[in-house]
Design a protein around this motif. Structure first.
Motif, short mmCIF file in Angstrom:
data_model
loop_
_atom_site.label_atom_id
_atom_site.label_comp_id
_atom_site.label_asym_id
_atom_site.label_seq_id
_atom_site.Cartn_x
_atom_site.Cartn_y
_atom_site.Cartn_z
N VAL A 100 0.86 -1.18 0.00
CA VAL A 100 0.00 0.00 0.00
C VAL A 100 0.90 1.24 0.00
CG1 VAL A 100 -1.71 1.32 1.30
CG2 VAL A 100 -1.87 -1.17 1.22
N THR A 101 0.57 2.20 -0.85
CA THR A 101 1.32 3.45 -0.91
C THR A 101 0.37 4.61 -0.64
OG1 THR A 101 0.96 3.98 -3.24
CG2 THR A 101 2.71 2.39 -2.73
N ALA A 102 0.92 5.81 -0.65
CA ALA A 102 0.09 6.99 -0.45
C ALA A 102 -0.95 7.16 -1.56
CB ALA A 102 0.98 8.24 -0.38
N ASP A 103 -0.67 6.58 -2.74
CA ASP A 103 -1.58 6.71 -3.87
C ASP A 103 -2.47 5.49 -4.08
OD1 ASP A 103 -0.74 9.29 -4.60
OD2 ASP A 103 0.97 8.49 -5.71
N THR A 104 -2.39 4.49 -3.23
CA THR A 104 -3.30 3.35 -3.32
C THR A 104 -4.73 3.83 -3.07
OG1 THR A 104 -1.64 1.75 -2.62
CG2 THR A 104 -3.94 1.13 -2.30
N VAL A 105 -5.66 3.36 -3.90
CA VAL A 105 -7.04 3.85 -3.79
C VAL A 105 -7.92 2.85 -3.05
CG1 VAL A 105 -6.86 5.33 -5.81
CG2 VAL A 105 -7.67 2.97 -6.09
N PHE A 106 -8.81 3.40 -2.23
CA PHE A 106 -9.80 2.69 -1.45
C PHE A 106 -11.15 3.37 -1.72
CE2 PHE A 106 -5.79 2.54 0.74
CZ PHE A 106 -5.74 1.38 1.50
N ARG A 107 -12.24 2.65 -1.51
CA ARG A 107 -13.54 3.32 -1.57
C ARG A 107 -13.75 4.04 -0.25
NH1 ARG A 107 -17.44 2.82 -5.24
NH2 ARG A 107 -16.90 0.71 -5.92
N ILE A 108 -14.04 5.34 -0.31
CA ILE A 108 -14.11 6.13 0.92
C ILE A 108 -15.52 6.18 1.49
CG2 ILE A 108 -12.14 7.52 0.22
CD1 ILE A 108 -14.17 9.84 -0.26
N GLY A 109 -16.51 5.57 0.82
CA GLY A 109 -17.85 5.52 1.37
C GLY A 109 -18.42 6.91 1.60
N SER A 110 -18.98 7.13 2.77
CA SER A 110 -19.79 8.32 3.00
C SER A 110 -19.04 9.63 3.10
CB SER A 110 -20.65 8.14 4.25
OG SER A 110 -21.78 7.39 3.93
N THR A 111 -17.72 9.61 3.15
CA THR A 111 -17.02 10.89 3.03
C THR A 111 -17.32 11.51 1.68
OG1 THR A 111 -15.31 10.08 4.54
CG2 THR A 111 -14.77 12.05 3.29
N SER A 112 -17.80 10.69 0.72
CA SER A 112 -18.27 11.20 -0.57
C SER A 112 -19.35 12.26 -0.38
CB SER A 112 -18.85 10.05 -1.41
OG SER A 112 -17.96 8.99 -1.56
N LYS A 113 -20.14 12.15 0.69
CA LYS A 113 -21.21 13.13 0.93
C LYS A 113 -20.66 14.54 1.03
CE LYS A 113 -24.39 10.03 3.44
NZ LYS A 113 -23.75 8.74 3.17
N THR A 114 -19.46 14.68 1.57
CA THR A 114 -18.90 16.03 1.72
C THR A 114 -18.49 16.61 0.38
OG1 THR A 114 -16.60 15.33 2.12
CG2 THR A 114 -18.09 15.36 4.02
N PHE A 115 -18.16 15.75 -0.59
CA PHE A 115 -17.89 16.23 -1.94
C PHE A 115 -19.18 16.76 -2.57
CE2 PHE A 115 -14.11 13.94 -1.06
CZ PHE A 115 -13.13 14.34 -1.96
N THR A 116 -20.27 16.01 -2.38
CA THR A 116 -21.57 16.47 -2.87
C THR A 116 -21.93 17.82 -2.25
OG1 THR A 116 -22.31 14.20 -3.21
CG2 THR A 116 -24.02 15.88 -3.00
N ALA A 117 -21.73 17.94 -0.95
CA ALA A 117 -22.05 19.20 -0.26
C ALA A 117 -21.18 20.35 -0.77
CB ALA A 117 -21.87 19.02 1.25
N THR A 118 -19.91 20.05 -1.04
CA THR A 118 -19.01 21.10 -1.52
C THR A 118 -19.42 21.60 -2.90
OG1 THR A 118 -17.18 20.20 -0.20
CG2 THR A 118 -16.59 21.66 -2.02
N VAL A 119 -19.82 20.68 -3.78
CA VAL A 119 -20.27 21.09 -5.11
C VAL A 119 -21.55 21.92 -4.98
CG1 VAL A 119 -21.08 20.29 -7.36
CG2 VAL A 119 -19.13 19.18 -6.27
N ILE A 120 -22.46 21.51 -4.10
CA ILE A 120 -23.67 22.32 -3.88
C ILE A 120 -23.28 23.74 -3.47
CG2 ILE A 120 -25.57 22.69 -2.26
CD1 ILE A 120 -26.45 20.72 -4.27
N MET A 121 -22.29 23.86 -2.60
CA MET A 121 -21.89 25.20 -2.14
C MET A 121 -21.21 26.00 -3.26
SD MET A 121 -23.17 25.48 0.78
CE MET A 121 -22.44 26.91 1.58
#
Length: 525
Positions: A100-121
């Motif tokens: 695992v490295t700093a760039d290894t990707v994982f599914r972040i689940g509900s932290t995605s909600k904050t991306f949605t909120a940021t785009v709304i703003m």
């Protein structure tokens, strides 16, 4: 987060507390998993002379947790005293181990909600969305089961989890660009649990509606709009919504726990497109820390939000309660968590089968922490780091509000006794119910599922409880009872979800509806 009705089922998006405890009890040492550590700039894979002592202790705690809970791989990002510390631990896949490295990707689940909120703003700043306008301003056909709610619910109430309808709907509506529109249309059947705007109840579905507003206003699919407005301009080079976009990336495989050992479970990887706006983003520790620094207002990042808008997301919470920790409420997408010392913790986190993570910031301390895991036992580690306050105390100098458990008399416990039931709609569109029977026992409440003791609840103040193992060991989870109009307990709020207290007449009916194992799970899809 959500519930798991069928343990180890690929159609279930949750992780049961029972599964976590079993994994913890039977965990094997990290050395037995053939894991190796891999690091990424700016810190080496092992603590160096320049690594602060507190950060080194965090490294040690993560490695100990991986050994204890059988977690194959972890991605870590920390912003501490003006420096980034980003690294990987362990392996992406126990069958084909790569570090695992700093760039290894994982599914972040509900932290995605904050991306949605940021785009709304961002749309708010552009004058294209108003948080306090009704949803129907942007989605004229939006309907709810309670006909009085559909015309009145506002965009802000979607984002602060006070819309009041059942929030756990995970129905798969296909892979087309109309997936989210079809999902939102299906919410017209979701029952209204509480009055609009009055009670905090974690609501995946409401964030789905916010994602659909983004589509309607931008006239683009949610994923396209979010990448164009936020992900790509911010330089999040290892953040994507679709697995088809991960070619050439280091990808953390999802693992189940079988007989105390991690086993790769490919079926966990699938996620319906309809859930992307509230749980679908795939990202890395490096990208998540970059995102945290943007949300902290650091210089050197694209000015995608004004400072006052960013701060507004992290203040003025809606109704409060508990979401594994005590929360003042949710601002615009962000949990706002009180501390004993005063500075607020701005937090989220996410869970999907085999992928569990935590994310928090303490703006007054200029501190951020993100941890990504690739095992069904990951919540045991994230509970220690994000529910407990070891990391906050060690790295940010703040603590949870005090919670000293005290035994109550049978008379004091009697009003809380009863059967509490919640429900969700799975990916197949089928509704399932889940219940807990609470009975007074040795000064606490003993919670049973299907007649089997599952956990204990110990009171530390009126209506507020600590969740405990059957042996009384705290599991870093707080919950609370929500009174009804008569002042008596109407709901148990556990994991942010509302479990309705059944009447004597409804109790037998609820019992017939319960699935074979009514398990509570970590939240956040």
């Amino acid at each position: 987060m959500s519930f798991r009705s069928q343990p180890d089922s690929p159609k279930s998006a949750g992780l049961s507390r029972r599964t976590v405890l079993a994994a913890a009890a039977a965990a094997v040492p990290v050395s037995a998993l053939a894991t190796t550590s891999a690091g990424a700039a700016p810190v080496a894979t092992k603590p160096s002379r320049t690594t602060p002592v507190a950060v080194g202790r965090l490294f040690d705690k993560i490695e100990a947790g991986m050994a204890k809970y059988a977690i194959p791989g972890v991605g870590l990002g920390v912003w501490y005293r003006g420096c980034e510390y980003v690294r990987g631990f362990g392996v992406t896949n126990v069958d084909n181990p790569s570090p695992v490295t700093a760039d290894t990707v994982f599914r972040i689940g509900s932290t995605s909600k904050t991306f949605t909120a940021t785009v709304i703003m961002q749309l708010v700043e552009q004058g294209r969305v108003d948080l306090d306008r009704p949803v129907r301003t942007y989605l004229p056909d939006f309907a709810t089961a309670d006909p009085a709610v559909g015309p009145r619910v506002t965009v802000r109430q979607l984002l602060n989890h006070s819309a009041g309808w059942r929030g756990d709907t995970f129905v798969d509506t296909g892979d087309g660009d109309d997936a989210l529109a079809r999902y939102v249309a299906a919410l017209s059947a979701a029952p209204q649990l509480t009055p609009l705007g009055k009670v905090f109840s974690y609501n995946n579905a409401a964030i789905g509606v916010a994602g659909r507003i983004i589509e309607a206003v931008t006239r683009k699919p949610y994923e396209t709009a979010t990448r164009q407005m936020l992900i790509d301009p911010l330089g999040l080079a290892h953040s994507r919504f679709f697995r088809s976009e991960l070619g050439g990336f280091s990808v953390a495989a999802s693992h189940n726990i079988v007989n105390g050992k991690p086993v790769v479970e490919p079926s966990f990887d699938a996620m319906p497109r309809s859930l992307n706006s509230f749980g679908g983003l795939i990202s890395s520790a490096q990208d998540q820390l970059r995102y945290a620094r943007f949300q902290l207002g650091h210089h050197g990042f694209p000015r995608l939000l004004r400072d006052r808008t960013r701060v507004a997301m992290q203040t003025n919470p809606g109704p409060g309660g508990t979401l594994f920790v005590e929360v003042d409420g949710v601002g615009v997408g962000w949990m706002i968590r009180p501390t004993a010392e005063g500075p607020k913790v701005i937090q989220h986190g996410g869970d999907w089968s085999g992928q569990h993570s935590g994310f928090l910031m303490v703006p007054k301390r200029d501190f951020a922490l993100t941890v990504l895991t690739n095992s069904e036992s990951g919540p045991a580690l994230t509970a220690e780091l994000f529910g407990g306050d070891w990391a906050l105390a060690e790295l940010a100098g703040v603590h949870n509000l005090p919670a000293v458990q005290r035994p109550l008399s049978p008379k004091e416990l009697a009003p809380y006794e009863g059967t509490y039931v919640a429900s969700q709609v799975g990916m197949d569109g089928v509704e399932s119910s889940f219940g807990l029977d609470l009975k007074a026992d040795q000064g606490q409440l003993l919670a049973s599922a299907d007649g089997q003791p599952a956990l204990r609840l110990g009171f530390y103040r009126r209506d507020y409880v600590l969740s405990l193992g059957l042996d009384g060991t705290p599991d870093h989870v707080r919950a609370n009872f929500v009174p009804g109009p008569d002042g008596k307990p109407a709901f148990l709020r556990y994991g942010g979800r509302l479990f309705r207290r059944q009447t004597a007449a409804g109790r037998s009916a609820a019992g017939r509806q319960l699935t074979s194992l009514a398990e509570l799970t970590r939240p956040v899809r």
